[in-house]
Design an enzyme around this catalytic site. Structure first.
Site, PDB file in Angstrom:
ATOM      1  N   HIS A 160       0.816  -1.221   0.000  1.00  0.00           N
ATOM      2  CA  HIS A 160       0.000   0.000   0.000  1.00  0.00           C
ATOM      3  C   HIS A 160       0.851   1.273   0.000  1.00  0.00           C
ATOM      4  CE1 HIS A 160      -3.555  -2.352   0.649  1.00  0.00           C
ATOM      5  NE2 HIS A 160      -3.177  -2.771   1.848  1.00  0.00           N
ATOM      6  N   ASP A 180      -2.982 -10.565  -2.027  1.00  0.00           N
ATOM      7  CA  ASP A 180      -3.517 -10.011  -0.784  1.00  0.00           C
ATOM      8  C   ASP A 180      -4.982  -9.640  -1.000  1.00  0.00           C
ATOM      9  OD1 ASP A 180      -2.207  -8.559   1.895  1.00  0.00           O
ATOM     10  OD2 ASP A 180      -4.008  -7.560   1.174  1.00  0.00           O
ATOM     11  N   TYR A 238      -3.772 -12.048   9.016  1.00  0.00           N
ATOM     12  CA  TYR A 238      -3.954 -11.626  10.397  1.00  0.00           C
ATOM     13  C   TYR A 238      -4.638 -12.675  11.269  1.00  0.00           C
ATOM     14  CZ  TYR A 238      -2.701  -7.507   7.837  1.00  0.00           C
ATOM     15  OH  TYR A 238      -2.039  -6.649   7.002  1.00  0.00           O
TER      16      TYR A 238
END
Length: 704
Positions: free
Chosen positions: A135, A172, A305
């Site tokens: 990002h 992702d 995560y």
């Protein structure tokens, strides 16, 4: 040459120092838990371990402005309050006094990995890093990301190693807008990203994340965005995206290096993604990428995560990089309607720039208003959202636990690849670890199986058959993953017939036979739905059916790739075979590299269980197949020629016939005048597959 694993424990030092729920999931345990699982599985020990170095400020400057690098450098001297104030100037970012050191290590790890692969010190590898990078932009941190590790590595590969074509695959669950912005006008980098989008309602809420954003200026067609407009995308959706979008473009692009922005928040159980892809799916995706760039694949960790899901998914990817066969995929292989709409839109947006898409049936161009209507999601934090999210998390935990138990009960076979020949051939050079199979079925048993076939009466054919029977037995009882046998040319068809019957006799419920050349399907098995027969270059079926597919042998590389990607692999993944038989019979016409590519790509849908039958006196072909089945990358095919008009029309005709029955072939949703999906082609999830989340649960986590 092996698989490199690049890591440094200092990357676990940075952590959140204040209350900021949005960022607390980006924690050091992401690395420690993953590394521990790699060690428990014995995978770290099999890798070439490299300690990450810090990227220099000059290397950071390949992508980032000097002013931004100076801002991050200055965080080393700031107190907690100052760090919190600076972090608030960016979107979803936190700084720590060690962030500059950690972020330089993350970028340096990616550089080390690229150097190791491009200098031949390693074949492929993974950089296990944090903070993530995809990002971050030239002048700004964003979304947990400080320096853009993959973009820096790509620019480094171009400038230091002189590469001209680099493929970046970003799996992702978030759009890597930082990579897109950096290379959007650069035709030397092909950037592919799939990401949760939900018609712009999911972070980072960018219009430029949609399918019609294809790059700028000279870079038109080199940005490929595949937006997912609902949650719950699973194994079939991900594999379909690779087969029908990424791989056709990638083969046409002919990359010299593949960089993977490897985010595992796209895996089952992750609190950010709410997707359903199981860990072994990432082994299959990695295997599919290894057919590119001579296998030079460098993966760099991004998101992920859910610690259990992250660790298992990374292990699966590393196993694939090491050459281990991928476990069979979970669930029914039927892409959902929303996934097909996304695939349809991105293919239409990219078709003007890629020959590989221009010769295919595209379906109508869908406007956003024609896509499946989605109700507005519940806002995070509300009672209904929290209740639904808790229920979904519990369901995902149960599903993940069940999957992991199943994977642990399926250890890899002790022999990855076995080669059984009727006589020693001094010209045959096999990879280290490939077993020369000496065993054979008992003579009386072999003669009994051979009795219906006159071609198997001679001693040479009978000896070869005994070895085939033994290999089929050992593959199906889990002792050998894959194998190769050589048979007399006149006995290939009869040997294949016996191998099919032996597999069914031993309990194989689904058997895929890919017959290349002049080989006919046994007539008395023509109605057996346990057998999917794909004939390439052979005689057409007397009565074509969904379980007997005949296609002319393509005459050029482009035609062969179109056949494999557009027909063979979708059928194979849809069928989910317990055993794959590849028979290269008389007049098969394949070059050694093409044969290697075919068996290498069929390892995935077969769960590694592939048996190849080739004619005797073909030592170079046997060697090429052995290297492919053993997990070595196929040689680069180079720039692919365009498929002939005859091949294009034959493939289109077959696909139109088979699409209603084999859902993995479909790339478009048919709609009526009211915009409703045609029920005959609608892709809904079968009851046997994993349940999907309700669309209203897919609310944005990050609101600013």
């Amino acid at each position: 040459m092996g698989t490199a694993l690049v890591y440094h424990e200092d990357m676990t030092v940075a952590r959140l120092l204040w209350d900021y729920p949005e960022c607390e999931i980006e924690c050091p345990e992401r690395l420690t838990a993953t590394l521990k699982r790699l060690q428990q599985r014995g995978l770290e020990q099999r890798c070439l371990r490299l300690e990450a170095r810090e990227a220099s400020e000059a290397e950071l400057g390949l992508v980032h402005s000097p002013e931004y690098v100076a801002v991050v450098r200055g965080t080393q001297a700031l107190g907690t309050g100052e760090l919190q104030a600076l972090s608030g100037q960016y979107d979803s970012v936190y700084f720590h006094p060690s962030t500059f050191h950690c972020a330089r290590l993350a970028a340096g790890a990616a550089l080390q990995l690229v150097d190791a692969v491009l200098t031949g010190a390693a074949r492929n590898g993974l950089a296990l890093v944090r903070p993530p990078g995809h990002h971050s932009q030239r002048t700004a941190a964003n979304g947990f990301c400080v320096f853009n590790n993959v973009a820096i590595a790509a620019e480094h590969a171009k400038q230091k190693h002189g590469l001209h074509r680099i493929l970046i695959v970003d799996w992702d669950v978030h759009h890597g807008q930082g990579i897109q912005y950096i290379f959007e006008d650069d035709p030397s980098v092909l950037y592919f990203s799939w990401h949760r989008y939900e018609h712009g309602r999911f972070w980072p809420f960018l219009r430029e994340s949609d399918a019609d954003e294809v790059g700028r200026g000279r870079g038109h067609g080199f940005t490929v965005n595949l937006p997912w407009n609902q949650v719950g995308m699973g194994n079939a959706d991900y594999v379909a995206a690779f087969l029908h979008v990424l791989l056709p473009l990638a083969f046409e692009f002919d990359p010299e290096l593949v960089l993977v922005a490897a985010g595992f928040d796209s895996a089952i159980g992750d609190p950010e993604g709410h997707m359903r892809a199981t860990p072994e799916c990432f082994a299959h995706l990695t295997q599919l990428l290894q057919v590119l760039a001579g296998g030079r694949v460098c993966a760099v960790l991004e998101g992920g995560y859910h610690l259990e899901s992250l660790a298992e998914s990374v292990c699966m990817m590393v196993q694939a990089l090491l050459g281990d066969p991928a476990p069979p995929l979970s669930g029914t292989m039927v892409p959902c309607e929303s996934a097909l709409e996304s695939i349809q839109r991105v293919r239409a947006a990219q078709a003007p720039y890629w020959t590989s898409l221009q010769h295919q049936d595209m379906g109508p161009v869908l406007s956003p208003s024609a896509c499946s209507p989605e109700g507005r999601p519940l806002l995070p934090g509300g009672p209904a959202y929290m209740e639904a999210a808790a229920a979904e998390a519990a369901e995902a935990a149960v599903a993940l636990s069940s999957l992991l138990d199943r994977l642990r009960l399926q250890p890899p076979p002790p022999v990855r690849t076995a080669v059984a020949l009727t006589s020693a051939d001094t010209a045959l050079v096999l990879p280290s670890g490939v077993l020369h199979q000496e065993g054979s079925a008992p003579r009386e048993e072999t003669e009994a199986w051979a009795r219906p076939h006159a071609a198997l009466a001679q001693d040479g054919a009978l000896t070869a058959l005994g070895k085939v029977l033994n290999l089929v037995d050992r593959i199906l009882d889990g002792q050998v993953s894959s194998g190769i046998t050589a048979t007399p040319a006149l006995a290939t068809a009869a040997t294949l017939d016996v191998a099919i019957r032996r597999g069914l006799h031993l309990g194989a419920q689904r058997l895929l036979c890919v017959a290349v050349g002049q080989l006919e399907r046994p007539p008395d098995l023509s109605d057996d739905r346990r057998i999917l027969w794909l004939s390439i270059g052979g005689q057409e079926a007397a009565a074509p059916s969904m379980f007997h597919v005949s296609v002319p042998l393509p005459q050029v590389t482009g035609g062969l790739l179109s056949c494999v990607l557009g027909l063979v692999l979708p059928l194979a993944y849809g069928f989910q075979p317990h055993l794959v038989l590849v028979a290269l019979g008389p007049a098969h016409g394949l070059q050694d590299t093409h044969g290697a590519l075919l068996v290498l790509m069929l390892r995935g849908p077969g769960g590694g269980r592939v048996l190849a039958l080739v004619q005797e006196s073909k030592p170079q072909l046997v060697g090429a197949l052995a290297r492919a089945l053993h997990g070595e990358a196929a040689p680069s095919l180079g720039p692919c020629s365009v498929a002939s008009p005859e091949d294009v029309q034959a493939l289109k005709h077959l696909r139109r016939q088979l699409e209603p029955k084999w859902r993995m072939l479909q790339v478009a949703v048919t709609r009526d005048r009211r915009g409703n999906a045609d029920l005959s082609t609608r892709r809904t999830l079968p009851e046997a597959s994993s349940p999907r989340l309700p669309s209203w649960l897919a609310g944005p986590r990050r609101t600013h």
